[in-house]
Design an enzyme around this catalytic site. Sequence first.
Site, PDB file in Angstrom:
ATOM      1  N   GLU A 186      -4.216   2.311  -1.637  1.00  0.00           N
ATOM      2  CA  GLU A 186      -3.308   3.365  -1.324  1.00  0.00           C
ATOM      3  C   GLU A 186      -3.740   3.897   0.144  1.00  0.00           C
ATOM      4  O   GLU A 186      -4.095   5.080   0.384  1.00  0.00           O
ATOM      5  CB  GLU A 186      -3.209   4.447  -2.256  1.00  0.00           C
ATOM      6  CG  GLU A 186      -2.847   3.954  -3.677  1.00  0.00           C
ATOM      7  CD  GLU A 186      -2.268   5.039  -4.538  1.00  0.00           C
ATOM      8  OE1 GLU A 186      -1.297   4.832  -5.365  1.00  0.00           O
ATOM      9  OE2 GLU A 186      -2.922   6.182  -4.618  1.00  0.00           O
TER      10      GLU A 186
ATOM     11  N   GLU B 287       0.488  -1.013  -8.878  1.00  0.00           N
ATOM     12  CA  GLU B 287       0.581   0.169  -9.851  1.00  0.00           C
ATOM     13  C   GLU B 287       1.660   0.685 -10.229  1.00  0.00           C
ATOM     14  O   GLU B 287       2.704   0.974  -9.205  1.00  0.00           O
ATOM     15  CB  GLU B 287      -0.457   1.093  -9.206  1.00  0.00           C
ATOM     16  CG  GLU B 287      -1.742   0.855  -8.918  1.00  0.00           C
ATOM     17  CD  GLU B 287      -2.810   2.065  -8.408  1.00  0.00           C
ATOM     18  OE1 GLU B 287      -2.225   3.191  -8.753  1.00  0.00           O
ATOM     19  OE2 GLU B 287      -3.742   1.921  -7.752  1.00  0.00           O
TER      20      GLU B 287
END
Length: 481
Positions: A165, A271
């Site tokens: 991320e 995810e």
Amino acid sequence: MDELNGRARAATITALFLLFSFYAPAASAQTFAKGADVSWITQMEASGYRWQNDNGTQQDLLQILKDHGMNTIRLRVWVNPSGGWNGVNDVVAKAIRAKNAGFRIMIDFHYSDSWADPGQQTKPAAWRTHTFEQLMADVYQHTFNTMNTLATNGIFPEWVQVGNETNNGMLWEDGRASANMRNYAWLVNSGYDAVKAVSPNSKVIVHVSNGYDNALFRWNFDGLRSNGARWDIIGMSLYPEPGNWQTLNSQTLANMNDMRSRYGKGVMIVEVGMSWDQPTASKAFLQDIIAKTRAAGGLGVLYWEPQAYNWQGYSKGAWNTNGRPTIALDAFIEGSTPPPPGNSVTLQENLTGFCGVDGTVDSNHAGYTGTGFANSNNATNAGVRWRVNAIAAGNYTLQWRFANGTTGNRPGSLRVNGTTVSTVALPATGAWTTWTNSASVTVALRAGANDIALVATTSGGLANVDSLTVNGSGASASACN
Ligand code: GCU
Ligand code: CA
Ligand code: CA
């Protein structure tokens, strides 16, 4: 380890493993990946956790996931974590276990001693005082050594994430993207090079959260591209709520299409999660994002830590407190449920899916939708083209909005994937500003991208064409080649 020694040794090992990894099994790149990040599994087991299948029988967690249609396991790596969980030994143990159970493997480097995400990209303690040059070497060495240890155990991951991320880069402050995009790009390249040195067939992923946020993705990957970064796949996270998943999934689909056409790279949802106690909404969300990711030509969808229940306060697992999976996990068993009904898409001249006109895009006759209309040359064979993605092979309904200010019909020959299937009448509408819908035509589309064209059959050319609407399960716009 002394840095120069480390590099010399790395070079030797690189040479050895370059040889070696050509004999590694070819990645099964063609199948859609469905899976889970289960990095907590060993720590949970060490604290006494066990899991049950749908019938309440205790089973190995990986077997339960496989029985729910999963084929991929993702594992995060921390540099020097307190307690050792997600350090290299723990990762290798889990990877061996996943490989032996027949799973494909994704490794996720955080480049931190603990969580790295949009809110924190904290340097490992051991690297804290290093110069930027040293940090690049640190990223290379840590990535290389971890990949090397995996390789020694026969594991060549199909995918490797360089950073987790990294919306605003990694290894703050040096690699903070908004302050120094070049540093971020160069750190990505350090990881990329180390991955490929050990395992040339592994695909390198750069991973950004909020898959629906096209502006964020364009900013991040434009920056990487303009600074020479290398990567193979764009990874996305997506954690919607029961009340907004439809909107966010549609935006994520548009972003996936944009990423694929803008950078020519694969996309993957690495995810996802939704609150464990909203299983009906979660299942619908998952079925839809799996279908949309397939429709966009995406590579897979992975659930983040589905096995978490009553664990570290994390509420977005897919497990009941009685130890059994929630029905959300059934979304990964495809074929049992049809794709969501009623998807329709309208293709406009300024949007993905409009692939051009033999003529001009005009806006001089009011009443059109979007930003204008396609005005074909007044000639036989002048055409307008679109591209549509179908989730599954089946019947879809096509309808054009058009205007025809002449007194005669301006028909189009309808071609689907190069085959003429029918003729669409585009009769006089009374004025060039009077727009109407054609009769609808039902055609068989194949799963994936379909080329659709209307081609003039008379020397007058086509009527002016405002838009094409496609109705049917899981229809979406597809980027043109
Ligand atoms: C006019 C009109 C165009 C149209 C053309 C035609 O020029 O303004 O929009 O396409 O006629 O006959 O095709
Ligand atoms: Ca014309
Ligand atoms: Ca239009």
